[in-house]
Design a protein around this motif. Sequence first.
Motif, mmCIF file in Angstrom:
data_model
loop_
_atom_site.group_PDB
_atom_site.id
_atom_site.type_symbol
_atom_site.label_atom_id
_atom_site.label_comp_id
_atom_site.label_asym_id
_atom_site.label_seq_id
_atom_site.Cartn_x
_atom_site.Cartn_y
_atom_site.Cartn_z
ATOM 1 N N PRO A 105 0.856 -1.260 -0.093
ATOM 2 C CA PRO A 105 -0.196 0.095 0.106
ATOM 3 C C PRO A 105 0.829 1.145 -0.159
ATOM 4 O O PRO A 105 1.800 1.281 0.690
ATOM 5 C CB PRO A 105 -0.966 -0.088 1.249
ATOM 6 N N ILE A 106 0.457 2.183 -0.561
ATOM 7 C CA ILE A 106 1.191 3.539 -0.641
ATOM 8 C C ILE A 106 -0.088 4.773 -0.987
ATOM 9 O O ILE A 106 -1.224 4.343 -1.447
ATOM 10 C CB ILE A 106 1.807 3.603 -1.911
ATOM 11 N N TYR A 107 0.456 5.842 -0.310
ATOM 12 C CA TYR A 107 -0.825 6.766 -0.254
ATOM 13 C C TYR A 107 -0.519 8.277 -1.036
ATOM 14 O O TYR A 107 0.669 8.450 -0.872
ATOM 15 C CB TYR A 107 -1.096 7.055 1.200
ATOM 16 N N ILE A 108 -1.526 9.154 -1.264
ATOM 17 C CA ILE A 108 -1.273 10.347 -1.855
ATOM 18 C C ILE A 108 -2.208 11.366 -1.324
ATOM 19 O O ILE A 108 -3.159 11.198 -1.175
ATOM 20 C CB ILE A 108 -1.550 10.256 -3.237
ATOM 21 N N ASP A 154 -1.218 9.216 -13.341
ATOM 22 C CA ASP A 154 -0.005 9.434 -13.295
ATOM 23 C C ASP A 154 0.543 10.781 -12.396
ATOM 24 O O ASP A 154 -0.453 11.538 -12.771
ATOM 25 C CB ASP A 154 0.415 9.620 -15.115
ATOM 26 N N GLY A 155 1.583 11.095 -12.080
ATOM 27 C CA GLY A 155 2.150 12.398 -11.679
ATOM 28 C C GLY A 155 3.391 12.109 -11.051
ATOM 29 O O GLY A 155 3.891 11.090 -11.226
ATOM 30 N N LEU A 156 3.716 13.373 -10.580
ATOM 31 C CA LEU A 156 5.073 13.281 -9.704
ATOM 32 C C LEU A 156 4.804 13.856 -8.323
ATOM 33 O O LEU A 156 3.767 14.685 -8.018
ATOM 34 C CB LEU A 156 5.855 14.708 -10.233
ATOM 35 N N GLY A 157 5.392 13.306 -7.436
ATOM 36 C CA GLY A 157 5.123 13.703 -5.992
ATOM 37 C C GLY A 157 6.454 13.486 -5.220
ATOM 38 O O GLY A 157 7.419 12.530 -5.688
ATOM 39 N N THR A 158 6.621 14.018 -3.958
ATOM 40 C CA THR A 158 7.584 13.791 -2.920
ATOM 41 C C THR A 158 7.443 12.734 -2.160
ATOM 42 O O THR A 158 6.459 12.460 -1.460
ATOM 43 C CB THR A 158 7.905 15.292 -2.264
ATOM 44 N N PHE A 159 8.449 11.769 -2.088
ATOM 45 C CA PHE A 159 8.115 10.455 -1.569
ATOM 46 C C PHE A 159 8.663 10.620 -0.103
ATOM 47 O O PHE A 159 9.781 11.137 0.016
ATOM 48 C CB PHE A 159 9.099 9.380 -2.280
ATOM 49 N N GLY A 160 7.843 10.122 0.582
ATOM 50 C CA GLY A 160 8.109 10.459 2.243
ATOM 51 C C GLY A 160 7.664 8.892 3.048
ATOM 52 O O GLY A 160 6.870 8.247 2.523
ATOM 53 N N LEU A 161 7.848 8.880 4.029
ATOM 54 C CA LEU A 161 7.170 7.942 5.109
ATOM 55 C C LEU A 161 6.503 8.635 6.261
ATOM 56 O O LEU A 161 6.690 9.629 6.684
ATOM 57 C CB LEU A 161 8.260 7.094 5.715
ATOM 58 N N ASP A 162 5.310 8.099 6.547
ATOM 59 C CA ASP A 162 4.420 8.373 7.711
ATOM 60 C C ASP A 162 4.513 7.030 8.618
ATOM 61 O O ASP A 162 3.539 6.307 8.421
ATOM 62 C CB ASP A 162 3.136 8.709 7.321
ATOM 63 N N ARG A 163 5.108 6.952 9.619
ATOM 64 C CA ARG A 163 5.267 5.898 10.510
ATOM 65 C C ARG A 163 5.358 4.676 9.821
ATOM 66 O O ARG A 163 4.748 3.557 9.774
ATOM 67 C CB ARG A 163 3.831 5.584 11.321
ATOM 68 N N GLY A 164 6.250 4.569 8.768
ATOM 69 C CA GLY A 164 6.494 3.230 7.990
ATOM 70 C C GLY A 164 6.093 3.121 6.742
ATOM 71 O O GLY A 164 5.882 2.177 6.061
ATOM 72 N N ARG A 165 4.715 4.071 6.485
ATOM 73 C CA ARG A 165 3.943 3.959 5.389
ATOM 74 C C ARG A 165 4.256 4.835 4.309
ATOM 75 O O ARG A 165 4.503 6.118 4.636
ATOM 76 C CB ARG A 165 2.426 4.103 5.778
ATOM 77 N N PRO A 166 4.706 4.443 3.195
ATOM 78 C CA PRO A 166 4.951 5.310 2.026
ATOM 79 C C PRO A 166 3.779 6.452 1.861
ATOM 80 O O PRO A 166 2.837 6.002 1.542
ATOM 81 C CB PRO A 166 5.104 4.454 0.822
ATOM 82 N N LEU A 167 4.219 7.515 1.594
ATOM 83 C CA LEU A 167 3.106 8.487 1.347
ATOM 84 C C LEU A 167 3.829 9.817 0.284
ATOM 85 O O LEU A 167 4.938 10.194 0.525
ATOM 86 C CB LEU A 167 2.839 9.414 2.667
ATOM 87 N N LEU A 168 3.133 9.793 -0.640
ATOM 88 C CA LEU A 168 3.388 11.077 -1.587
ATOM 89 C C LEU A 168 2.829 12.299 -1.407
ATOM 90 O O LEU A 168 1.387 12.251 -1.210
ATOM 91 C CB LEU A 168 3.251 10.750 -2.998
ATOM 92 N N ARG A 169 3.614 13.560 -1.413
ATOM 93 C CA ARG A 169 3.136 14.696 -0.982
ATOM 94 C C ARG A 169 3.233 15.649 -2.212
ATOM 95 O O ARG A 169 4.139 15.378 -2.889
ATOM 96 C CB ARG A 169 3.907 15.355 0.249
ATOM 97 N N HIS A 170 2.656 16.891 -2.215
ATOM 98 C CA HIS A 170 3.080 17.640 -3.423
ATOM 99 C C HIS A 170 2.724 17.045 -4.651
ATOM 100 O O HIS A 170 3.607 17.315 -5.739
ATOM 101 C CB HIS A 170 4.417 18.347 -3.245
ATOM 102 N N PHE A 171 1.610 16.447 -4.856
ATOM 103 C CA PHE A 171 1.400 15.628 -6.060
ATOM 104 C C PHE A 171 0.993 16.519 -7.058
ATOM 105 O O PHE A 171 0.127 17.707 -7.057
ATOM 106 C CB PHE A 171 0.232 14.660 -5.742
#
Length: 309
Positions: free
Chosen positions: A165-168, A187-204
Amino acid sequence: MQRVIHNAYKRTDIFHCTYTPHHRFEDDVSVYHVMKNRKCFPSGCVQFKWRCQKFDKGQKCPRGYSWIGRKCTGCKYYYEEKQGYSSEVQVASEEYESFLEELKEWEEWLAEVRHREVEFRGTIHTVKPHMKAFDGRDGGHHLKFVGWLLTFRSAIVGYDRFEDPIYIHTSRSQMKRFHFRTGMDVDGLGTFGLDRGRPLLRHFHRVEVLNGDEIEATEVTETEGHVAAASSETFSPAPEKCMLCERGILVDVEGEKSRQSNPNRLLLCLEGMPAPDICLFHLRDALAGARRPRVTGQTEETGSTDAPS
């Protein structure tokens, strides 16, 4: 060559811990919680539980407080209870060595993409309101709708296939423009990060919807988000039955009360059910012979797939 990536942090079959709050997860906790958050393996950890002699006897606080907080530390009725715990490996030594190799590969890949802008493509699994909760003066909580969260069961990140699982996080303006809903390929571009171990894209951004005209799923609206914040039922701790429900949202609570449990989390029920044991959500769907629109995923602490806040 395209690599297949798995999130080793969210595995829950490696460690076992008998700390009381873990009972609702059958004492199986995520690798992230043990090795990155608590860092309690193999040395174990100590928990200090805030207690009140008045509350222990069912009496009221002489200062008028309804919960134990940092302002209680000077009170003669306040005390701390020391509790020690140790996480245990619940797999054979050979399997644990294999896991360590998997963890190494995951963290090497993570170092390549974390805090960097990446290309992204995936199929939306759920669309749900993005909520934040704040401690209320009366001991309750105030919920605020702040946007939307898109969840994906898997995705292409850069040139690699991410099979977990991954989130935006997406804004209200993006929702109005693209009308995101279940089944859409984006499709898109985003900044890859983690939130308590869960992958999260911000600034999509640079978003492109590949099959919007073909999707007939019911569209969620901003009104639903505000209604959910104003009227949805909340539970803490999150009931196990609700953790995997598509109508439940896991929300972090910000404030002094939440810091005691570091942090406190609520399970928000979009169906407004007063208690999990009388919930008829899935039974009603079965009798109607139709599936309701999905607006949530699963949850965290043990590696389920609910939303980061």
